[in-house]
Design an enzyme around this catalytic site. Sequence first.
Site, short mmCIF file in Angstrom:
data_model
loop_
_atom_site.label_atom_id
_atom_site.label_comp_id
_atom_site.label_asym_id
_atom_site.label_seq_id
_atom_site.Cartn_x
_atom_site.Cartn_y
_atom_site.Cartn_z
CG ASP A 151 1.17 0.77 -6.96
OD1 ASP A 151 0.26 0.85 -6.66
OD2 ASP A 151 1.44 0.65 -8.10
CG PHE B 232 5.28 -7.18 -12.93
CD1 PHE B 232 5.40 -7.74 -11.70
CD2 PHE B 232 4.50 -6.28 -13.00
CE1 PHE B 232 5.02 -7.38 -10.73
CE2 PHE B 232 3.66 -5.68 -11.90
CZ PHE B 232 3.83 -6.32 -10.74
CG HIS C 222 5.62 2.17 -13.09
ND1 HIS C 222 5.72 2.69 -14.53
CD2 HIS C 222 4.47 2.62 -12.76
CE1 HIS C 222 4.26 3.28 -14.76
NE2 HIS C 222 3.63 3.44 -13.37
NE ARG D 86 2.75 6.45 -11.24
CZ ARG D 86 1.78 6.43 -10.14
NH1 ARG D 86 2.59 6.28 -8.98
NH2 ARG D 86 0.81 6.92 -10.29
CD GLU E 188 3.46 -10.26 -15.95
OE1 GLU E 188 3.32 -11.54 -15.38
OE2 GLU E 188 2.75 -9.35 -15.67
NE ARG F 252 4.63 7.27 -16.71
CZ ARG F 252 3.04 7.09 -15.97
NH1 ARG F 252 2.63 5.81 -16.40
NH2 ARG F 252 2.47 7.94 -15.29
#
Lengths: 318, 278
Positions: free
Chosen positions: A119, A85, A111, A169, A60, A12
């Site tokens: 998460d 998303f 991610h 990530r 989004e 990223r």
Amino acid sequence: MALKTFGNKDTRSGFGEGLRILGETNPEVVALCADLTGSLKMDAFQKNHPDRFFQIGIAEANMMGIAAGMTIGGKIPFTGTFANFSTSRVYDQIRQSIAYSRKNVKICASHAGLTLGEDGATHQVLEDIGMMRMLPNMTVVVPADYTQTLQATLAIAAWDGPVYLRFGRPSVPIFTPDDAVFQIGKADVLIQGTDVTLIACGHMVWKALEAQEQLAEKGISAEVINMHTIKPLDIEAILSSVAKTGCVVTAEEHMMNGGLGDAVAQVLAKNSPAPQEFVAVNDTFGESGTPNELLKKYHLETVDIVLAAERALARKNA
Amino acid sequence: MADLQAIATQVRRDIVRMVHAVSSGHPGGSLGCADFFTFMYTERLQVNADKFTMEGRKEDLFFLSNGHISPVWYSILSRSGFFPVSELATFRKISSRLQGHPSVDKKLPGIRMASGSLGQGLSVSIGAAITKTMNGDPSMVYCLMGDGELQEGQVWEAAMYAGSKGISNLIGIIDYNNRQIDGDVSDVMGILPLEDKWKAFGWDVYSMDGHSYDSMRDVFAAIDSNASNGMPKMIIMKTEMGKGVDFMMGTHKWHGSAPNDEQLANALAQLPETLGDY
């Protein structure tokens, strides 16, 4: 390692640096973010070009529509949010307003996959490559390391049409040289081999390189291909490699259904059937855990590629 | 140029003939918006019909978010010179540029965004409006939505964004006929109070009679006089679904149904040919 490496970094950050450079070099590039500016490493672009950065908020669907509309009049919008998303949450917006309408939007997704980690499954999208490669007009790019992600970010700005750019990530080894030439749709053959072809994308390319070393110690010569573009797929690279090796392992941090492995299998079935083994998540959601724990539990480790290569070889020789 | 009423009547003839020819399509909302489209493309929009570009620089942009009323849009676009009127005969037929819902992949002049899946047009319009501002382009962006469409959540994401960020070169229009496929909007899922909702989201809100050119002129004059107030504008346009064909009015049943031969003859008898049929 047969390849020279240049330290470790997250992919990223390669995107963030690429976007920062585009801010200086391409005045038509604009960036949109849905409340994840820091996570997407879009801070530098935001700071340097506040007039070209659009904070959309946690909305989004609206972000995808705004991005599509901004192309009318010549802007090149880069949207940034987590991969889940960026795809499953907004699939219909992308389908109608971006892909079907062929708008020059760059959907940049961080991610992705299991290595998002703690998460858990709500955020660990494992279906995004499949969803995006099914869309007509969509280009799908999954770079392997920091430097390649930077180069891919620059390349998609110059590419005419909608693009999905997938990165992640965790910090992973950098093996792409600064002066490498990144070409959308042209795979990188990283290591030449004769017994088995390892085709990987994203974070799994490094693991394929590690697997190649372990296979070499066992006297097995593996070819390693970094398939950084899932669509358009470099069919020629696949077929010329398999003509040599006669069997394939695909490796991806993605669901087995619909991803890189399926894309490669389709090429083989149509042109040159050969044994193929799949290193991918097998029809299950992820869960919380550290990235390495998750890769181990869901069989996305170097050893899994080694074992898959041995299975492919056994089938070839049967 | 024929007078507005004559154009609108011909547009209504086009609509019922188009949907009859393929036994499909959406006449109700199309008829209800015929006067509005006639006004927009005859008096209001600054557009280049003979030199259509996807980029649309230095001209007004119109987005149809409720894409199912494509017949009225196709009719007025052709009668405004965007493409030959004869092409209306291809509506919904194989390989036609006039897809069931508007699309851009077959390159029909006048259309810049696919629509049909509801709720997306206002977001797109915001994006186009932002680009116009960035490009120093003073022309405006218009977006027509259905009232039932306001049940889509994305509309309210867009409403919140445009209001909070002050997207002032954007004019939204709601086709408020209180009808949707399954019945009255107020029964299916109520959307009132409309004016208060949009005001609360930071919009400058107007009410308009969608069948009165005087009302349209008054409202757009008021909007122009408030152009510099920094707010996006929303027009709640009262219309009657099926307007102009008596048996299609007062019901939601003609939202997405085509007339048969007998019904077509009945409808056409109420809509005398004014500009020549396609």
